[in-house]
Design an enzyme around this catalytic site. Structure first.
Site, PDB file in Angstrom:
ATOM      1  N   GLU A  38      -1.820  -9.054   4.485  1.00  0.00           N
ATOM      2  CA  GLU A  38      -1.801  -9.454   5.896  1.00  0.00           C
ATOM      3  C   GLU A  38      -3.193  -9.588   6.500  1.00  0.00           C
ATOM      4  O   GLU A  38      -3.364 -10.175   7.563  1.00  0.00           O
ATOM      5  CB  GLU A  38      -0.968  -8.441   6.705  1.00  0.00           C
ATOM      6  CG  GLU A  38      -1.568  -7.036   6.849  1.00  0.00           C
ATOM      7  CD  GLU A  38      -1.284  -6.107   5.656  1.00  0.00           C
ATOM      8  OE1 GLU A  38      -0.954  -6.607   4.574  1.00  0.00           O
ATOM      9  OE2 GLU A  38      -1.421  -4.881   5.822  1.00  0.00           O
TER      10      GLU A  38
ATOM     11  N   HIS B  96      -3.647  -5.379   0.860  1.00  0.00           N
ATOM     12  CA  HIS B  96      -3.080  -5.807   2.147  1.00  0.00           C
ATOM     13  C   HIS B  96      -3.117  -7.333   2.304  1.00  0.00           C
ATOM     14  O   HIS B  96      -4.120  -7.880   2.748  1.00  0.00           O
ATOM     15  CB  HIS B  96      -3.854  -5.143   3.290  1.00  0.00           C
ATOM     16  CG  HIS B  96      -3.624  -3.676   3.370  1.00  0.00           C
ATOM     17  ND1 HIS B  96      -2.623  -3.128   4.141  1.00  0.00           N
ATOM     18  CD2 HIS B  96      -4.232  -2.643   2.747  1.00  0.00           C
ATOM     19  CE1 HIS B  96      -2.638  -1.807   4.009  1.00  0.00           C
ATOM     20  NE2 HIS B  96      -3.610  -1.480   3.167  1.00  0.00           N
TER      21      HIS B  96
ATOM     22  N   CYS C 130       0.834  -1.202   0.000  1.00  0.00           N
ATOM     23  CA  CYS C 130       0.000   0.000   0.000  1.00  0.00           C
ATOM     24  C   CYS C 130       0.874   1.258   0.000  1.00  0.00           C
ATOM     25  O   CYS C 130       1.562   1.525  -0.975  1.00  0.00           O
ATOM     26  CB  CYS C 130      -0.978  -0.058   1.175  1.00  0.00           C
ATOM     27  SG  CYS C 130      -2.317   1.114   1.008  1.00  0.00           S
TER      28      CYS C 130
END
Ligand code: XMP
Length: 535
Positions: A187, A185, A80
């Protein structure tokens, strides 16, 4: 040990990056995004991840990495803002979008032929993570996005290999360097293929070894503890929660039990039978010097007449410090003892702002900056054996050390205890009513197999009485609110969607058993906008 270094630019999800990398078995370390990348900081680093950020790269004072990050010869993954940072730092352009790209977004990969001698070979290892079969670039899948800026021109040398459904660059790779960027993202758990992508980076591209295990961590911590402490005494302040209990167990199983002093304050604001349970658990772990300070009267006295949440917190914090200093000096441990704390990796982070500027924000189990802790820290006499662990890792460590499952699974409990769950003025009577109701609630959740599905559950005593009937007469009873939330880290929370049957049965049980409670409600507010606690 091999590690992946994560430069934190302040994203809410930086912690998750660290957790996911560790879940893959690779040690991950988070440092402030602008840290100097000295040889020491880079020791063992096999790759670097640049995190997201609430800032825009073109903001004045936008966080930027040490330029050495680009000359360290290590693979880099920009996530990002991390991708935007890399782009802006190498002559590309980042501009605001007219509308944020947020939530689940489809991303399509389109990988051009890259020369194998240059980026081709390197990018292939990374793009393996995208393939549904784990073999190569996949076609299309749903990722998790949250950004208001986008790349309007790639930096020279970068190639776009993935595009979002809205037409924005989503995945880029560098033709020559082992540099990669994701606009999404990986994660976040809702991101499809997220873990595969991170593991393709950490294992495939960086070649990091999967050396991170709890057994190894414990061994290392124990060796360090023994050599640092020698035969000096160690004092640990115990709150009864998971972290301090695990820290206590680690000390007791590493040092001579005669060296280890555990101090626990019964403030009268604890849950039902908490002191008895804490004592039994620590004795079972071999505690010889367990100092239980009964100070209920002092705390209730300090809280008398206070209604404001922050005034209550302050009164509790101040008293904690006073009693702590008095009792510690009574122990007569001399000057040369060590003070241990159950600080976790996440406690080192100023809430929501990343490890950032104030890396060592101190957790004392009552949330105040204790002068004792400060003095010990300045003297280099602080031990924080859990400070590289996440909460779920602490739980795993607790199990490894043989701590009771009930303690290991315990929901978080705030430092000021029941004082912030009794709205308005706190009295002994209200504490007793809340303790009884809360104990029924929690024990029912456990009996019904719901406790472990919930991140935090508790009862709150409202400063309201409402009308009810008892036999033939009207009576006024207290109103109780039940709270149960699911969360990843307490920063955001969703309401636990209770089966109505359970709620009704629990409510009946509470009003039948705790006679002062006339009415039970269920809090259906998420965080944000509500907080988890009511005060
Ligand atoms: P909030 O209410 O801020 O809670 O959404 C987030 C998490 O923090 C806990 N909490 C506290 N913990 N001292 C603590 O040690 C406090 O003053 C405090 N206030 C909230 C809360 O229980 C939840 O887990």
């Amino acid at each position: 040990m091999d590690k992946i270094l994560i430069l934190d630019f302040g994203s809410q999800t930086t912690q998750l990056i660290g957790r996911r990398v560790r879940e893959i078995g690779v040690y991950a370390e988070i440092v402030p995004g602008d840290s100097r990348l000295t040889a020491v900081a880079l020791e063992g680093a096999r790759g670097i991840i640049l995190s997201g950020s609430p800032s825009s790269v073109y903001d004045e004072g936008a966080p930027a990495p040490d330029p050495a990050v680009y000359s360290a010869g290590l693979p880099i993954l920009g996530i990002c803002y991390g991708l935007q940072r890399m782009t802006a730092d190498h002559g590309g352009r980042v501009e605001p979008l007219s509308e944020r790209e947020y939530g689940g977004v489809r991303v399509k990969l389109d990988v051009p032929e890259l020369p194998a001698s240059a980026g081709g070979g390197k990018a292939a290892a990374f793009l393996t993570g995208f393939g549904a079969d784990g073999k190569g670039p996949g076609g299309e899948f749903t990722v998790w996005m949250s950004h208001g800026d986008s790349l309007s021109a790639l930096a020279p040398g970068f190639v776009q290999v993935g595009t979002s459904a809205h037409g924005f660059p989503a995945v880029v790779v560098h033709e020559k360097e082992r540099w990669f960027g994701l606009q999404f993202h990986p994660e976040v758990t809702h991101c499809e293929r997220g873990t595969d992508i991170l593991s393709a980076f950490a294992l495939g591209v960086c070649g990091a070894k999967r050396e991170w295990s709890m057994e190894k961590y414990v061994q290392e911590v124990r060796d360090t503890l023994r050599s640092r402490v020698g035969n000096r005494p160690v004092l640990l302040l115990i709150s009864g929660g998971v972290d301090s209990t695990v820290a206590g167990a680690l000390l007791l199983k590493t040092l001579d039990s005669d060296q280890v002093h555990l101090m626990y304050m019964d403030t009268g604001l604890m849950r039902k039978d908490e002191t008895i349970v804490v004592k039994a658990n620590l004795e079972r772990l071999g505690a010889k010097h367990l100092h239980i300070i009964h100070c209920e009267r002092d705390f209730l006295g300090a809280l008398a007449g206070l209604e404001e949440p922050e005034a209550k917190r302050k009164a509790i914090g101040d008293l904690f410090i006073t009693i702590q200093e008095r009792e510690v000096s009574r122990l007569g441990l001399g000057e040369d003892y060590y003070l241990a704390q159950g600080t976790l990796y996440t406690d080192l982070i100023e809430s929501g702002k990343g490890v950032g500027k104030k890396a060592h924000v101190i957790k004392s189990h009552h949330n105040v900056r204790s002068p004792l802790v400060e003095a010990k820290r300045n003297a280099g006499r602080i031990i924080e054996p859990l400070d590289r662990l996440y909460k779920d890792e602490v739980r795993a460590l607790g199990r490894l050390l043989g701590i009771d499952e009930d303690v290991v699974r315990r929901h978080p409990f705030p430092g000021p205890g029941l004082a912030v769950r009794i709205l308005g003025e706190v009295t002994r009577e209200k504490c007793d009513v809340l303790r009884d109701a809360d104990a029924i609630y929690i024990s029912e959740l456990k009996k019904r197999g719901l406790y472990d599905q919930i991140w935090q559950a508790f009862a709150v005593l409202l400063p309201i009485r409402s009308v009810g009937v008892a036999g033939d007469v009207r009576k006024y009873g207290w109103v109780l609110a039940l709270r149960a939330i699911v969360s990843e880290d307490g920063m955001t929370a969703d309401v636990y969607p209770f089966p109505m049957k359970d709620l009704i049965e629990i409510s009946t049980l509470i009003t039948n058993t705790v006679k002062d409670i006339g009415r039970v409600t269920y809090d259906i507010s998420s965080k944000p906008p509500a907080t988890i606690e009511w005060e």
